[in-house]
Design a protein around this motif. Structure first.
Motif, PDB file in Angstrom:
ATOM      1  N   SER A 331       0.827  -1.210   0.000  1.00  0.00           N
ATOM      2  CA  SER A 331       0.000   0.000   0.000  1.00  0.00           C
ATOM      3  C   SER A 331       0.859   1.256   0.000  1.00  0.00           C
ATOM      4  O   SER A 331       0.523   2.259  -0.640  1.00  0.00           O
ATOM      5  CB  SER A 331      -0.925   0.014   1.224  1.00  0.00           C
ATOM      6  N   VAL A 332       1.988   1.214   0.749  1.00  0.00           N
ATOM      7  CA  VAL A 332       2.906   2.356   0.803  1.00  0.00           C
ATOM      8  C   VAL A 332       3.412   2.696  -0.593  1.00  0.00           C
ATOM      9  O   VAL A 332       3.491   3.858  -0.987  1.00  0.00           O
ATOM     10  CB  VAL A 332       4.097   2.052   1.742  1.00  0.00           C
ATOM     11  N   VAL A 333       3.737   1.662  -1.358  1.00  0.00           N
ATOM     12  CA  VAL A 333       4.247   1.866  -2.710  1.00  0.00           C
ATOM     13  C   VAL A 333       3.138   2.297  -3.667  1.00  0.00           C
ATOM     14  O   VAL A 333       3.311   3.188  -4.498  1.00  0.00           O
ATOM     15  CB  VAL A 333       4.901   0.562  -3.230  1.00  0.00           C
ATOM     16  N   ALA A 334       1.960   1.667  -3.512  1.00  0.00           N
ATOM     17  CA  ALA A 334       0.907   1.828  -4.517  1.00  0.00           C
ATOM     18  C   ALA A 334       0.227   3.190  -4.484  1.00  0.00           C
ATOM     19  O   ALA A 334      -0.156   3.707  -5.542  1.00  0.00           O
ATOM     20  CB  ALA A 334      -0.140   0.728  -4.338  1.00  0.00           C
ATOM     21  N   SER A 335       0.056   3.784  -3.298  1.00  0.00           N
ATOM     22  CA  SER A 335      -0.713   5.026  -3.230  1.00  0.00           C
ATOM     23  C   SER A 335      -0.058   6.183  -3.985  1.00  0.00           C
ATOM     24  O   SER A 335      -0.696   6.803  -4.835  1.00  0.00           O
ATOM     25  CB  SER A 335      -0.977   5.397  -1.768  1.00  0.00           C
ATOM     26  N   PRO A 336       1.219   6.519  -3.706  1.00  0.00           N
ATOM     27  CA  PRO A 336       1.841   7.596  -4.499  1.00  0.00           C
ATOM     28  C   PRO A 336       2.011   7.223  -5.965  1.00  0.00           C
ATOM     29  O   PRO A 336       1.892   8.080  -6.844  1.00  0.00           O
ATOM     30  CB  PRO A 336       3.189   7.815  -3.811  1.00  0.00           C
ATOM     31  N   LEU A 337       2.273   5.935  -6.227  1.00  0.00           N
ATOM     32  CA  LEU A 337       2.379   5.490  -7.617  1.00  0.00           C
ATOM     33  C   LEU A 337       1.042   5.664  -8.332  1.00  0.00           C
ATOM     34  O   LEU A 337       0.980   6.152  -9.466  1.00  0.00           O
ATOM     35  CB  LEU A 337       2.811   4.023  -7.667  1.00  0.00           C
ATOM     36  N   GLY A 338      -0.052   5.282  -7.635  1.00  0.00           N
ATOM     37  CA  GLY A 338      -1.380   5.449  -8.215  1.00  0.00           C
ATOM     38  C   GLY A 338      -1.701   6.901  -8.471  1.00  0.00           C
ATOM     39  O   GLY A 338      -2.316   7.248  -9.489  1.00  0.00           O
ATOM     40  N   ALA A 339      -1.299   7.790  -7.536  1.00  0.00           N
ATOM     41  CA  ALA A 339      -1.546   9.223  -7.714  1.00  0.00           C
ATOM     42  C   ALA A 339      -0.796   9.750  -8.930  1.00  0.00           C
ATOM     43  O   ALA A 339      -1.321  10.558  -9.710  1.00  0.00           O
ATOM     44  CB  ALA A 339      -1.130   9.991  -6.464  1.00  0.00           C
ATOM     45  N   LYS A 340       0.445   9.312  -9.091  1.00  0.00           N
ATOM     46  CA  LYS A 340       1.265   9.773 -10.224  1.00  0.00           C
ATOM     47  C   LYS A 340       0.682   9.278 -11.548  1.00  0.00           C
ATOM     48  O   LYS A 340       0.591  10.027 -12.532  1.00  0.00           O
ATOM     49  CB  LYS A 340       2.701   9.262 -10.050  1.00  0.00           C
ATOM     50  N   LEU A 341       0.283   8.008 -11.584  1.00  0.00           N
ATOM     51  CA  LEU A 341      -0.297   7.449 -12.801  1.00  0.00           C
ATOM     52  C   LEU A 341      -1.638   8.118 -13.121  1.00  0.00           C
ATOM     53  O   LEU A 341      -1.960   8.360 -14.292  1.00  0.00           O
ATOM     54  CB  LEU A 341      -0.493   5.932 -12.648  1.00  0.00           C
ATOM     55  N   THR A 342      -2.414   8.416 -12.078  1.00  0.00           N
ATOM     56  CA  THR A 342      -3.701   9.089 -12.284  1.00  0.00           C
ATOM     57  C   THR A 342      -3.482  10.485 -12.845  1.00  0.00           C
ATOM     58  O   THR A 342      -4.200  10.940 -13.740  1.00  0.00           O
ATOM     59  CB  THR A 342      -4.490   9.176 -10.962  1.00  0.00           C
TER      60      THR A 342
END
Length: 529
Positions: A331-342
Motif C-alpha cells: 500500500s505504501v508503494v501503490a498510493s503515491p504510484l497510483g496518484a502519479k499514474l492518475t
C-alpha cells in the motif's frame, strides 16, 4: 485562538488557493495535521479485527456481538459522514475536524473502560459519529489549501496514510493484544489524538463557504441517515434472519426506498445536503462506486484472513499481523504510484488496474487450504495491497478532484461514506457467506476427516463457532478425535473462505470493467462547475 480563514465559496472549481500566511494555511503542514487524524481513524477501523477474539473471550461475547463491535462503528460513520462534510463546509472545516479529534479520542478511552460488550458496542458507535466529523474534513481541508496541480499528489499521500493505517491495524493490534491487553488497542488513540489536536490547532487554517444564512437541510440529514442505517442493518441481520426471509428483504427494500426518496428530495430543495448535480460527473459517480467496492474487499478480506491465521492456523496475534505486513508495504508503494499514474493517464487507467490486482488476489486465495504454506499467502497480500492503494488514490482524485471547491467537504463525505458503507457490507456479507458455506459443508467435512457420522451431525450445532474458525473441541476428547474435529472444522471454514474469495474476485472484475468503460481519460473534464 484566531485562525486564517480561507474562503473559496466564490472561486471557480479549479482556481488556486491564496498563498498561505505563515504556518497556518501551509499546504504541507495541513497535510501532516490531517494525516494524524486520518491515521487514527483508519487504524481503528481494522485493529478491532485482531482484537475481536480476545474481546469475545474476555466479555463472553457471541459472534453476533463481535460483528456489532465492528459494524456499530461503521454504521455510525456511514450515517453521518456526508453531514460531517456539510457541517465543515458551512461552519468551518477546521472546527469540525478538531471536534471530531477530541470526541474520537475520548470515545476510544471510554471503550477500554466500558467493561461490558454492550458498553463497547455503544461507545464504538459514538466513536464512529465523531469519526464522521473528522474524516470528510481531511479532504475538504486539503482541497482548500492545495493548488490543483499539486492536489493529486496530496491525495496520493492521503490515500497512502489511509491504506497503510488500515493495513497496519492487525500488526499494531497483535502487538498490543499479545503483550498488553485488548483495551490498549483503544487506549493507543489517546496519545495519537493529543498530538494530533495540538499540532492541528497550531497549523490548520479555517476554511468554509460563505453560504449565507440559508436553512440547513434537516430532512435530508434524517432521510440519508435512516436509509443507510436500514440498508446496512438488513445486510448485517441477513445471516441471522436468512437472506430470502421477509424480514431481510423488507429491511433492504425499505432502506432503498428511503434512499430513493432522499435523492428525489435533494433535487427539490434549494440548499441540499448532497447536491445531486455532483453526480453529473461520471468520474465522481464511478469513483464513489469503486471506493465502496475497494473497502468491501479490503475490510471483508482482512476480517476473514485474521480468523484464518489465528483460529485455523494457530498463529498468535503478532505472528498473524506480521504475516500481513506485505499488504501494508504494498500500500505504501501503490498510493503515491497510483496518484502519479492518475495525474498522467487519468483514473480510467488506475482504477481498473487496481481492481484487476484485487481480483487476482481474491482468485489466488481459492488455492488456500487448511495447511497452506506462507508462500501461498504473501503474493495475494501484495496484490491486494497494491490494488487497494492504487484505487484509493485514483478514486479520491476522481471524487474530490471532480467536485467544485465549495463542495469539497460534501465530496469528501461522499467518498468516506462509500468507503465505510463498503467496509460494513464487506464484513457482513463475507462473514454471512462463510457462515452459510460452513453450515452446508461442516457435517460432511467432519465425517470425511474421521469423525463418527452421528457425532458429526450433532456438531453441526457448533457451526457459528466454526464460521469464526474455531473448532468445537473439548479437553476430554481423545487426541485422534480432536485432531479429526480440528481438521474437518478447518476444511469447512476454508470452504467458506473460498466462497467469499470467489465473490470478491467477481466483484472486482465487474468494478474494473465499469471503471474502464465509464470513466473519461481526464476526470476533470467532467467536473460540475
Amino acid at each position: 485562538m484566531p485562525s486564517t480563514v480561507v474562503d473559496h465559496s466564490s472561486m471557480p472549481a479549479h482556481s488556486p488557493p491564496p498563498a498561505p500566511r505563515g504556518r497556518r494555511g501551509n499546504p504541507w503542514l495541513t497535510l501532516i495535521a490531517v494525516a494524524f487524524g486520518l491515521f487514527m481513524v483508519g487504524l481503528d477501523g481494522s485493529v478491532v479485527s485482531i482484537a475481536n477474539p480476545e474481546i469475545g473471550r474476555d466479555l463472553n461475547a457471541s459472534t453476533a456481538d463481535l460483528q456489532w463491535v465492528t459494524n456499530s462503528y461503521l454504521l455510525a460513520l456511514a450515517a453521518a459522514l456526508i453531514l460531517g462534510g456539510k457541517l465543515g463546509d458551512r461552519f468551518g472545516r477546521r472546527t469540525y475536524y478538531l471536534i471530531g479529534l477530541v470526541g474520537f479520542t475520548a470515545a476510544s478511552v471510554a471503550i477500554g473502560l466500558a467493561g461490558s460488550i454492550d458498553g463497547v458496542i455503544a461507545f464504538r458507535a459514538l466513536q464512529g459519529l465523531f469519526g464522521a466529523l473528522l474524516m470528510p474534513n481531511t479532504l475538504g481541508l486539503l482541497r482548500a489549501v492545495f493548488p490543483p496541480k499539486k492536489f493529486g499528489m496530496a491525495v496520493g499521500i492521503w490515500a497512502m496514510v489511509s491504506s497503510v493505517s488500515t493495513a497496519l491495524g492487525p500488526i499494531v493490534g497483535g502487538l498490543l493484544v499479545e503483550h498488553v491487553n485488548w483495551e490498549s488497542v483503544f487506549y493507543i488513540n489517546a496519545p495519537i489524538g493529543i498530538i494530533a489536536l495540538v499540532f492541528s490547532a497550531l497549523v490548520l487554517p479555517q476554511s468554509k463557504n460563505a453560504a449565507g444564512r440559508h436553512r440547513f437541510d434537516v430532512p435530508g440529514v434524517i432521510l440519508l441517515a435512516v436509509g443507510l442505517l436500514v440498508v446496512v442493518f438488513g445486510v448485517v441481520k441477513g445471516e441471522t434472519w436468512g437472506w430470502s426471509s421477509g424480514s431481510t428483504l423488507g429491511a433492504l427494500a425499505v432502506g432503498i426506498v428511503i434512499l430513493l426518496v432522499f435523492g428525489w428530495y435533494e433535487t427539490h430543495v434549494e440548499h441540499p445536503l448532497l447536491p445531486m448535480r455532483l453526480f453529473r460527473s461520471p468520474a465522481l459517480t464511478i469513483g464513489t462506486i469503486i471506493t465502496a467496492v475497494n473497502f468491501f474487499v479490503l475490510l471483508g478480506v482482512i476480517f476473514f484472513v485474521m480468523l484464518y491465521l489465528q483460529n485455523v492456523r494457530g498463529f498468535t496475534p503478532v505472528e498473524a499481523g506480521v504475516r500481513t505486513l506485505p499488504l501494508s508495504l504494498a500500500s505504501v508503494v501503490a498510493s503515491p504510484l497510483g496518484a502519479k499514474l492518475t495525474e498522467k493517464f487519468g483514473a480510467r487507467l488506475t482504477m481498473p488496474l487496481g481492481m484487476v490486482l484485487q481480483a487476482a488476489a481474491s482468485f489466488a486465495m481459492l488455492g488456500w487450504g487448511v495447511h497452506s504454506s506462507y508462500a501461498a499467502m504473501w503474493p495475494p497480500f501484495i496484490a491486494l495491497g497494491l490494488g487497494v492503494g492504487m484505487v484509493m488514490a485514483a478514486s479520491s482524485d476522481a471524487i474530490v478532484g471532480s467536485a467544485p471547491v465549495k463542495d469539497a467537504g460534501v465530496a469528501g463525505g461522499l467518498q468516506a461514506t462509500a468507503l465505510q458503507v463498503g467496509g460494513a457490507l464487506g464484513t457482513s456479507v463475507l462473514v454471512s457467506l462463510i457462515s452459510s458455506r460452513v453450515g452446508s459443508t461442516l457435517t460432511g467435512e467432519l465425517a470425511g476427516a474421521g469423525v463418527p457420522a452421528s457425532m458429526a451431525e450433532k456438531m453441526h450445532e457448533a457451526k457459528d463457532s466454526v464460521a469464526m474458525g474455531v473448532a468445537p473441541v473439548s479437553r476430554d476428547m481423545p487426541a485422534q478425535l480432536k485432531a479429526a474435529v480440528i481438521e474437518g472444522s478447518g476444511q469447512a471454514f476454508v470452504n467458506g473462505v473460498h466462497t467469499a474469495a470467489l465473490v470478491t474476485g467477481v466483484l472486482c472484475v465487474a468494478g474494473a470493467v465499469l471503471a474502464a468503460v465509464g470513466v473519461r481519460r481526464n476526470p476533470q473534464t467532467a467536473a460540475p462547475h
